[in-house]
Design a protein around this motif. Sequence first.
Motif, PDB file in Angstrom:
ATOM      1  N   ARG A 474       1.234  -1.278   0.059  1.00  0.00           N
ATOM      2  CA  ARG A 474       0.355   0.178   0.135  1.00  0.00           C
ATOM      3  C   ARG A 474       0.944   1.184   0.121  1.00  0.00           C
ATOM      4  O   ARG A 474       0.475   2.216  -0.725  1.00  0.00           O
ATOM      5  CB  ARG A 474      -1.273  -0.128   1.380  1.00  0.00           C
ATOM      6  N   GLN A 475       1.813   1.299   0.584  1.00  0.00           N
ATOM      7  CA  GLN A 475       2.521   2.992   1.110  1.00  0.00           C
ATOM      8  C   GLN A 475       3.847   3.123  -0.479  1.00  0.00           C
ATOM      9  O   GLN A 475       3.542   3.741  -0.459  1.00  0.00           O
ATOM     10  CB  GLN A 475       3.613   1.829   1.932  1.00  0.00           C
ATOM     11  N   LEU A 476       4.013   1.547  -1.348  1.00  0.00           N
ATOM     12  CA  LEU A 476       4.436   1.864  -2.505  1.00  0.00           C
ATOM     13  C   LEU A 476       3.607   2.491  -3.530  1.00  0.00           C
ATOM     14  O   LEU A 476       4.429   3.103  -4.435  1.00  0.00           O
ATOM     15  CB  LEU A 476       5.293  -0.065  -2.995  1.00  0.00           C
ATOM     16  N   HIS A 477       2.559   1.959  -3.300  1.00  0.00           N
ATOM     17  CA  HIS A 477       1.214   3.027  -4.572  1.00  0.00           C
ATOM     18  C   HIS A 477       1.490   3.986  -4.732  1.00  0.00           C
ATOM     19  O   HIS A 477       1.137   5.036  -4.921  1.00  0.00           O
ATOM     20  CB  HIS A 477      -0.266   1.578  -4.008  1.00  0.00           C
ATOM     21  N   GLU A 478       1.325   4.140  -2.936  1.00  0.00           N
ATOM     22  CA  GLU A 478       0.928   5.460  -2.455  1.00  0.00           C
ATOM     23  C   GLU A 478       2.770   6.561  -2.810  1.00  0.00           C
ATOM     24  O   GLU A 478       2.397   7.597  -3.288  1.00  0.00           O
ATOM     25  CB  GLU A 478       1.099   5.838  -0.679  1.00  0.00           C
ATOM     26  N   ILE A 479       3.455   6.087  -3.129  1.00  0.00           N
ATOM     27  CA  ILE A 479       4.994   6.606  -3.084  1.00  0.00           C
ATOM     28  C   ILE A 479       4.371   6.552  -5.075  1.00  0.00           C
ATOM     29  O   ILE A 479       4.809   7.571  -5.338  1.00  0.00           O
ATOM     30  CB  ILE A 479       5.888   5.175  -3.005  1.00  0.00           C
TER      31      ILE A 479
END
Length: 733
Positions: A474-479
């Motif tokens: 999820r954090q990688l998608h936000e990045i």
Amino acid sequence: MSRSDSVTAGLEIDQQPALAWLDCLIEREILRLRARYELSLDELRGIYISDQQVDALLSTRLANGNGDPAAELGAQARALAPRIEPDGPLARLGARLGIEDAQLDIILLALAPELDLRYEALYAYLNNDVARKHLTTDLALRLLSGARAGAPAQRRWFARCAPLTASGALEWLDDATPRSSLQQGFVLTPLVAQALTGQPLADPRWAPNLHWLTPETAAHVSAATREALMQASNVRVALLVGDDSCDRIAAALHWAHMHDRASLRVPVSALAAERDMACVRGALLAARLACAQIVIDDDSPADAGHIERAAHARPLAQALIDAPAPVAIATSALGTWAQRLADLPYVRVELALPDVEERRRLWQSALLASQGPLKPAEASRAADACSLLARALARRFAIGPARIAAVVASLMPPERDAMPTPGEHPADTDCLARAGQLAAQAGLRADEALGRLATRVVRQHDWSRIVLPDNTLRQLHEIADAIGQRERVYHDWRMLERTGQSAGLAILFTGSSGTGKTMAASVVANAAGLDLYRIDLASVVSKYIGETEQNLDRIFSAAHGSNAILLFDEADALMGKRSEVKDAHDRYANLEVAYLLQKLEEHDGVAILASNLPKNLDSAFTRRIHYTLEFGRPNALLRERLWRGMFGPAVPLADDIDWRFLAEKFETTGGEIQAIALDAAFLAAARDEPVSMPHLMHAMARRQTKQGNPGGLARFEAHRASMNQSQASGFDA
């Protein structure tokens, strides 16, 4: 940037009167010598050009034989002497090269063999040497003696510091035989001969990359650049600083266009290859003849030999700058040239990249122009298609007007048939179908700039291939979303004005080796449609003082505007905590850390820092990081997904593979699983078998032993039989 082969000096002369005048001078000198028996007493003069041959070459005797023929020819020569009209080609040649009118007669004497080969034989006859078919100082003085009333030729004209030689108009011939200064031979420089005969100016001795520039890209500059160049209208030297060579040359051409002059490109690489000043003298002469400007193109690649080449080219470049011709210096290295121009009046023009909206307009205009004539219905569809494509390209590539024009021009569509195929829309096929090609061509900017300093990561990874915990994913998608929305947030929403920082993003990936940091960077780059370049900081750091900063400056300068993502691998090599200064080494090491911090703050692109030891990073780095993402070792469920996804559909697999066993018994990372799977595939392929559990067991055992963990073999348990089978098959762990 394209070359032009049609630049002339506009100095073409009327040849017939000049040759008639020269014939008088030559015949008068022949009559003088014959009157003194200097010719008839030597039957082998010139070994051998006979009197009859000379008379035939002159073809028409101008003297009637009464009185003093030589005096009569002298009078006729004065009457036939070419007039130096105030605005004529000879007067303009003299003005451009600083040559007095009286000395222009020597230019005409030297030009004669370029117009008619018979003058070579005549000069050899008068030199008393058949091998010397050119003028000498003595012959020129004899021919011009009394040729013009009140303008006697003088020997000082032939001094090496005099305008005839200093300007480069005459070239003195090398002669192994020692001779007096009167016997020194000379010829007309090819460039001057070309100027006076109306030919394009091109010295055959020039390097291939030293050539005239066509002004076709003069219009491809931004409005800000045009305004800045207006301030350079009253100076002789303009320093054009920008990251893209295409935009630098376009700015130089626009400056030349403002003053209605041609441009001669002199690359620094050509200067570095020269061993003397011949290249510089030729370039200056051509520029003065054509009233052109010199464009010093700082094209030297930033590699190991850059400093040595720059040192060799520096005095030659300085000679060009100090000359009277206008000079435009196109470079990305501001400091190097600013020091050389410290004592000269010059204007510095920073070639800033246009913003997203201006880039969109430039892309759309260039794309529409490339479509050619369209029917009204097609034109509407073309405008819509080009608008969509222009918006996408403008957000993806931060490049200037000249580069945009060059990219579109390189992919101009072929001539369209009169009638399109039924159901086919030219706007769609010509614009949208070429999106991939345009993106590839625009991406060459990053390849040109970064290819020598970093390694391009070419991996077609997408979201379906990466295996991470849900929270990490999820954090990688936000990045990835933040990278895609940079332009909107920073520029459209004008958050850049609030933050006071650059329009870049700094991202930190931490975790042990093999946990997926590089793969995640590749996924993010592919999702954003950007190139990814890997920089190994361990190779950037140098033991020599100041060289680390130079390497970093080259990397960030090359990346500026390319919109490529920079992946700094092994970030610990330079981003460690700054230490207490105990000696000079500590002080310079801390300066390197501070310099990298500064560059990260100024960088307007995306930089991903990968570290195996995040606790060792300097706290100043962590304060400047926008996103931090930790990659932990995968659990058993993730390891099973990694094992199952490691073999593609083309790989033959046996039915005995126990994926759960491999995942639960061995705490491997994704990188280790990849290495083991590849090892097993090679073992199976060598025996023409499908990949089976014995192959995987053997590869696993080899990996465990390699890592110094032979005790891990006890975990094979139920698959001990597979191990025994692998050993029986000749596998050697």
